[in-house]
Design a protein around this motif. Structure first.
Motif, PDB file in Angstrom:
ATOM      1  N   VAL A 137       0.844  -1.207   0.000  1.00 57.79           N
ATOM      2  CA  VAL A 137       0.000   0.000   0.000  1.00 57.79           C
ATOM      3  C   VAL A 137       0.874   1.250   0.000  1.00 57.79           C
ATOM      4  O   VAL A 137       0.581   2.235  -0.697  1.00 57.79           O
ATOM      5  CB  VAL A 137      -0.946  -0.012   1.209  1.00 57.79           C
ATOM      6  N   LEU A 138       1.971   1.234   0.770  1.00 58.67           N
ATOM      7  CA  LEU A 138       2.874   2.397   0.807  1.00 58.67           C
ATOM      8  C   LEU A 138       3.520   2.631  -0.553  1.00 58.67           C
ATOM      9  O   LEU A 138       3.779   3.782  -0.932  1.00 58.67           O
ATOM     10  CB  LEU A 138       3.954   2.186   1.875  1.00 58.67           C
ATOM     11  N   VAL A 139       3.772   1.555  -1.292  1.00 57.59           N
ATOM     12  CA  VAL A 139       4.325   1.712  -2.644  1.00 57.59           C
ATOM     13  C   VAL A 139       3.326   2.452  -3.526  1.00 57.59           C
ATOM     14  O   VAL A 139       3.705   3.304  -4.350  1.00 57.59           O
ATOM     15  CB  VAL A 139       4.672   0.333  -3.249  1.00 57.59           C
ATOM     16  N   VAL A 140       2.034   2.139  -3.347  1.00 58.14           N
ATOM     17  CA  VAL A 140       1.000   2.826  -4.141  1.00 58.14           C
ATOM     18  C   VAL A 140       0.869   4.276  -3.692  1.00 58.14           C
ATOM     19  O   VAL A 140       0.815   5.200  -4.519  1.00 58.14           O
ATOM     20  CB  VAL A 140      -0.354   2.096  -3.994  1.00 58.14           C
ATOM     21  N   VAL A 141       0.826   4.491  -2.377  1.00 62.29           N
ATOM     22  CA  VAL A 141       0.600   5.840  -1.837  1.00 62.29           C
ATOM     23  C   VAL A 141       1.829   6.720  -1.979  1.00 62.29           C
ATOM     24  O   VAL A 141       1.739   7.924  -2.264  1.00 62.29           O
ATOM     25  CB  VAL A 141       0.173   5.735  -0.355  1.00 62.29           C
ATOM     26  N   ARG A 142       3.027   6.143  -1.741  1.00 61.87           N
ATOM     27  CA  ARG A 142       4.312   6.846  -1.824  1.00 61.87           C
ATOM     28  C   ARG A 142       4.329   8.114  -0.956  1.00 61.87           C
ATOM     29  O   ARG A 142       4.515   9.229  -1.463  1.00 61.87           O
ATOM     30  CB  ARG A 142       4.654   7.196  -3.277  1.00 61.87           C
TER      31      ARG A 142
END
Length: 310
Positions: free
Chosen positions: A156-161
């Protein structure tokens, strides 16, 4: 004369061989699940399209009002006596408010994010459920499941960045929607043993209308075209039909069989995002979605293994 067809054989052993009728039932359940996800994807795409011209709360109100009208035709006091009677009405209202909050936050996020982006973030819902189910439902989270949850949140953090150039504040709205949906899922499980699915379905719509109806008239804007009116009216149909197909799917196949197909919704969202809005997600969104989906499938596999042992 041929002998009558045997009814599908229900079994708790997911790896046990199935007769032809039971296999056919499971395939029908999977098909219904995929059709439900297509309806939910159509709901999000319609909300995003309408959000360009209309207030978000108006779109949410139309979604709930249309759903209540459509469901009320088939599920009401005449067809299902006592359908509005709940053994835990306060919990029903709370669950419905969680669903309403998730819908509102998701529709807000769709004003700025692509369909695939919001879907990738919403895939974190099962991880949140796994975390909060411990204190709320007494379900223990083992080290392997916890590791899968951590990996899923990394996806999810990869998507949100966060903190990077690609970060969009609207992603926080999607995360809030995922949290609301997780609480909605947990409270749904808490009600499963006391209220029927029809009662729960009725409460979902009625509470949504009761909360949004007093506010919507003050924000109302006329849809700019006849087609926009049609899409606005279709919101409730997408939601109601989607939830009804979901109920029919779970009546024909175990949840552990259907759960992996939840992630096929990313296909519908990618297709609708490209076809309706011309959106193509960037590489980071696809990588993050792949990590989240992989972690979610691992959690499902662990749940199946635990079910077989039990």
């Amino acid at each position: 004369m041929s002998s009558p067809e045997k009814p599908p054989r229900r079994t708790t052993d997911l790896d046990a061989p199935l007769d032809a009728a039971a296999s056919r039932e499971r395939l029908v359940g999977i098909g219904l699940m995929c059709a439900a996800l297509l309806c939910f994807s159509g709901l999000d795409a319609s909300a995003k399209w309408l959000g360009r011209d209309l207030p978000t709360l108006q779109v949410v109100f139309a979604r709930y009002l249309g759903s209540v009208i459509l469901i009320g035709v088939f599920v009401n006091g005449l067809t299902t006596p006592g359908v509005a009677r709940s053994n835990r009405p306060a919990l029903q209202v709370l669950r419905s408010l969680f669903l309403l909050g998730g819908t509102l936050l998701n529709f807000l996020a769709l004003r700025w994010l692509q369909l695939a982006e919001t879907m990738a973030i919403m895939f974190s819902t099962p991880f949140i459920v796994a975390l909060i189910a411990g204190p709320l439902l007494g379900e223990r989270v083992g080290p392997r499941r916890l590791a899968a949850i951590v990996v899923g949140f990394l996806g999810v953090l990869v998507v949100v960045r966060p903190g990077l150039e690609g970060f969009q504040p609207a992603a926080l709205l999607s995360l809030g929607a995922a949290l609301s949906n997780a609480l909605y899922g947990v409270t749904t499980r808490m009600l499963a043993g006391t209220d029927s699915s029809r009662t729960t379905l009725v409460y979902s719509g009625l509470v949504g209308v009761a909360v949004t109806a007093p506010i919507a008239p003050f924000l109302w804007e006329a849809p700019p075209s006849a087609f926009a009116w049609l899409v606005l009216g279709g919101l409730g149909a997408f939601g109601a039909v989607g939830h009804w197909l979901l109920i029919l799917a779970h009546a024909r196949a175990p949840a552990s069989v259907l759960s992996p197909f939840f992630y096929t919704q990313i296909v519908w969202m990618l297709a609708l995002g490209w076809f309706v809005f011309g959106d193509l997600p960037d590489a980071w969104t696809l990588v993050g979605a792949f990590i989240v989906v992989g972690s979610g499938l691992y959690l499902i596999a662990r749940e199946r293994a635990r079910t077989r042992k039990g």
